[in-house]
Design a protein around this motif. Structure first.
Motif, PDB file in Angstrom:
ATOM      1  N   LYS A 148     -12.215 -50.386  -4.294  1.00  0.00           N
ATOM      2  CA  LYS A 148     -10.808 -50.205  -3.928  1.00  0.00           C
ATOM      3  C   LYS A 148     -10.023 -49.565  -5.066  1.00  0.00           C
ATOM      4  O   LYS A 148      -9.240 -48.615  -4.859  1.00  0.00           O
ATOM      5  N   ALA A 149     -10.236 -50.066  -6.283  1.00  0.00           N
ATOM      6  CA  ALA A 149      -9.520 -49.522  -7.436  1.00  0.00           C
ATOM      7  C   ALA A 149      -9.953 -48.091  -7.739  1.00  0.00           C
ATOM      8  O   ALA A 149      -9.138 -47.254  -8.136  1.00  0.00           O
ATOM      9  N   GLY A 150     -11.250 -47.793  -7.532  1.00  0.00           N
ATOM     10  CA  GLY A 150     -11.752 -46.446  -7.786  1.00  0.00           C
ATOM     11  C   GLY A 150     -11.122 -45.412  -6.862  1.00  0.00           C
ATOM     12  O   GLY A 150     -10.715 -44.333  -7.299  1.00  0.00           O
ATOM     13  N   GLN A 151     -11.025 -45.752  -5.574  1.00  0.00           N
ATOM     14  CA  GLN A 151     -10.411 -44.818  -4.633  1.00  0.00           C
ATOM     15  C   GLN A 151      -8.933 -44.613  -4.952  1.00  0.00           C
ATOM     16  O   GLN A 151      -8.419 -43.484  -4.871  1.00  0.00           O
ATOM     17  N   ALA A 152      -8.254 -45.676  -5.312  1.00  0.00           N
ATOM     18  CA  ALA A 152      -6.848 -45.554  -5.675  1.00  0.00           C
ATOM     19  C   ALA A 152      -6.674 -44.677  -6.918  1.00  0.00           C
ATOM     20  O   ALA A 152      -5.736 -43.881  -7.011  1.00  0.00           O
ATOM     21  N   GLU A 153      -7.598 -44.801  -7.868  1.00  0.00           N
ATOM     22  CA  GLU A 153      -7.521 -44.003  -9.089  1.00  0.00           C
ATOM     23  C   GLU A 153      -7.770 -42.521  -8.793  1.00  0.00           C
ATOM     24  O   GLU A 153      -7.117 -41.637  -9.366  1.00  0.00           O
ATOM     25  N   LEU A 154      -8.700 -42.229  -7.893  1.00  0.00           N
ATOM     26  CA  LEU A 154      -8.947 -40.833  -7.524  1.00  0.00           C
ATOM     27  C   LEU A 154      -7.703 -40.205  -6.902  1.00  0.00           C
ATOM     28  O   LEU A 154      -7.343 -39.063  -7.213  1.00  0.00           O
ATOM     29  N   VAL A 155      -7.048 -40.951  -6.032  1.00  0.00           N
ATOM     30  CA  VAL A 155      -5.830 -40.443  -5.402  1.00  0.00           C
ATOM     31  C   VAL A 155      -4.726 -40.260  -6.444  1.00  0.00           C
ATOM     32  O   VAL A 155      -3.979 -39.271  -6.417  1.00  0.00           O
ATOM     33  N   ARG A 156      -4.629 -41.197  -7.383  1.00  0.00           N
ATOM     34  CA  ARG A 156      -3.607 -41.083  -8.425  1.00  0.00           C
ATOM     35  C   ARG A 156      -3.799 -39.806  -9.232  1.00  0.00           C
ATOM     36  O   ARG A 156      -2.841 -39.063  -9.506  1.00  0.00           O
ATOM     37  N   GLN A 157      -5.053 -39.542  -9.620  1.00  0.00           N
ATOM     38  CA  GLN A 157      -5.339 -38.320 -10.360  1.00  0.00           C
ATOM     39  C   GLN A 157      -4.991 -37.086  -9.529  1.00  0.00           C
ATOM     40  O   GLN A 157      -4.434 -36.107 -10.040  1.00  0.00           O
ATOM     41  N   ALA A 158      -5.333 -37.130  -8.250  1.00  0.00           N
ATOM     42  CA  ALA A 158      -5.103 -35.981  -7.378  1.00  0.00           C
ATOM     43  C   ALA A 158      -3.623 -35.655  -7.249  1.00  0.00           C
ATOM     44  O   ALA A 158      -3.245 -34.497  -7.016  1.00  0.00           O
ATOM     45  N   ARG A 159      -2.768 -36.667  -7.376  1.00  0.00           N
ATOM     46  CA  ARG A 159      -1.326 -36.469  -7.191  1.00  0.00           C
ATOM     47  C   ARG A 159      -0.583 -36.189  -8.493  1.00  0.00           C
ATOM     48  O   ARG A 159       0.643 -36.121  -8.500  1.00  0.00           O
ATOM     49  N   GLU A 160      -1.319 -36.015  -9.575  1.00  0.00           N
ATOM     50  CA  GLU A 160      -0.649 -35.699 -10.832  1.00  0.00           C
ATOM     51  C   GLU A 160      -0.006 -34.315 -10.748  1.00  0.00           C
ATOM     52  O   GLU A 160      -0.355 -33.479  -9.915  1.00  0.00           O
ATOM     53  N   ALA A 161       0.919 -34.069 -11.663  1.00  0.00           N
ATOM     54  CA  ALA A 161       1.738 -32.858 -11.582  1.00  0.00           C
ATOM     55  C   ALA A 161       0.926 -31.566 -11.644  1.00  0.00           C
ATOM     56  O   ALA A 161       1.180 -30.627 -10.874  1.00  0.00           O
ATOM     57  N   THR A 162      -0.056 -31.502 -12.533  1.00  0.00           N
ATOM     58  CA  THR A 162      -0.788 -30.242 -12.705  1.00  0.00           C
ATOM     59  C   THR A 162      -1.596 -29.848 -11.469  1.00  0.00           C
ATOM     60  O   THR A 162      -1.462 -28.713 -10.988  1.00  0.00           O
TER      61      THR A 162
END
Length: 221
Positions: A148-162
């Motif tokens: 669960k935490a891994g999927q959330a982290e992938l999405v967080r990275q994907a939504r970063e500004a760059t």
């Protein structure tokens, strides 16, 4: 923890929405509003436009303590996401033709992050506290928490500004070309500017349509 961001531009080769019927419409008239409307309908029929994809790696760790013992597991989870725009949401009022300036402005729906698609074959796990994991259900709880935490982290990275900026820029270019080419093919000298609905006065992509119609058609067909 962000380990890797490998950005993959996947702009499709060619302009997929230009079928024979739409092509005849472009070549048969010179009204910019009519041409833009035909382009709009072609894009809306495609439903979702994806011009950008990215691959990330999430590293997460979970820990539990029971019976005076502690167990923890670390999960390395690679995964990929797509950046899409729901083109079916495009409306006629999202196009603004400035006849005096010969400029077409297009406002797109916001970019959406789709995924992540986790690469199960490359998952890696490390842990300690084997005694506690053998005598209790701690391991399954740790695995569930890490996934669960891994999927959330992938999405967080994907939504970063760059990466979001790169995805928007790729989509801007693709959509600008999709409108600029038929305008030029119809003999209309114009510029195309594209922005997103979630950008108040954000950057736009201006596309030069200075090439001759025969050059445009030759490149496409």
């Amino acid at each position: 923890m962000l380990l890797l961001v490998a950005l993959l531009v996947s702009i499709g080769a060619g302009f997929w929405f230009l079928g024979d019927t739409v092509k005849r419409q472009f070549l048969g008239g010179s009204d910019p509003v009519t041409v833009a409307q035909a382009s709009l309908e072609g894009l809306r029929e495609q439903n979702r436009l994806s011009t950008f994809a990215a691959r990330y790696v999430a590293v997460v760790t979970s820990k539990q303590s029971r019976l005076g013992l502690t167990a923890e597991k670390t999960l390395i989870m690679p995964g990929s996401v797509r950046y899409e725009v729901d083109m079916s949401k495009l409306r006629q009022e999202d196009l603004d033709w400035d006849a005096e300036a010969k400029r077409l402005r297009i406002t797109l729906p916001a970019v959406e992050v789709v995924g992540p698609a986790v690469d199960l074959d490359t998952l890696r796990e490390y842990g300690n506290g084997g005694i506690l994991m053998r005598v209790t259900d701690v391991e399954s709880a740790l695995d569930a928490a890490n996934r669960k935490a891994g999927q959330a982290e992938l999405v967080r990275q994907a939504r970063e500004a760059t990466p979001m900026k790169l995805a928007k820029d790729a989509t801007r270019r693709a959509v600008a070309q999709s409108f600029a080419m038929p305008l030029k093919a119809a003999g209309i000298d114009a510029t195309v500017e594209v922005r997103f609905a979630d950008e108040a006065r954000g950057p736009s992509e201006r596309w030069d349509v200075s090439r001759r119609p025969e050059e445009v058609i030759a490149n496409k067909w």
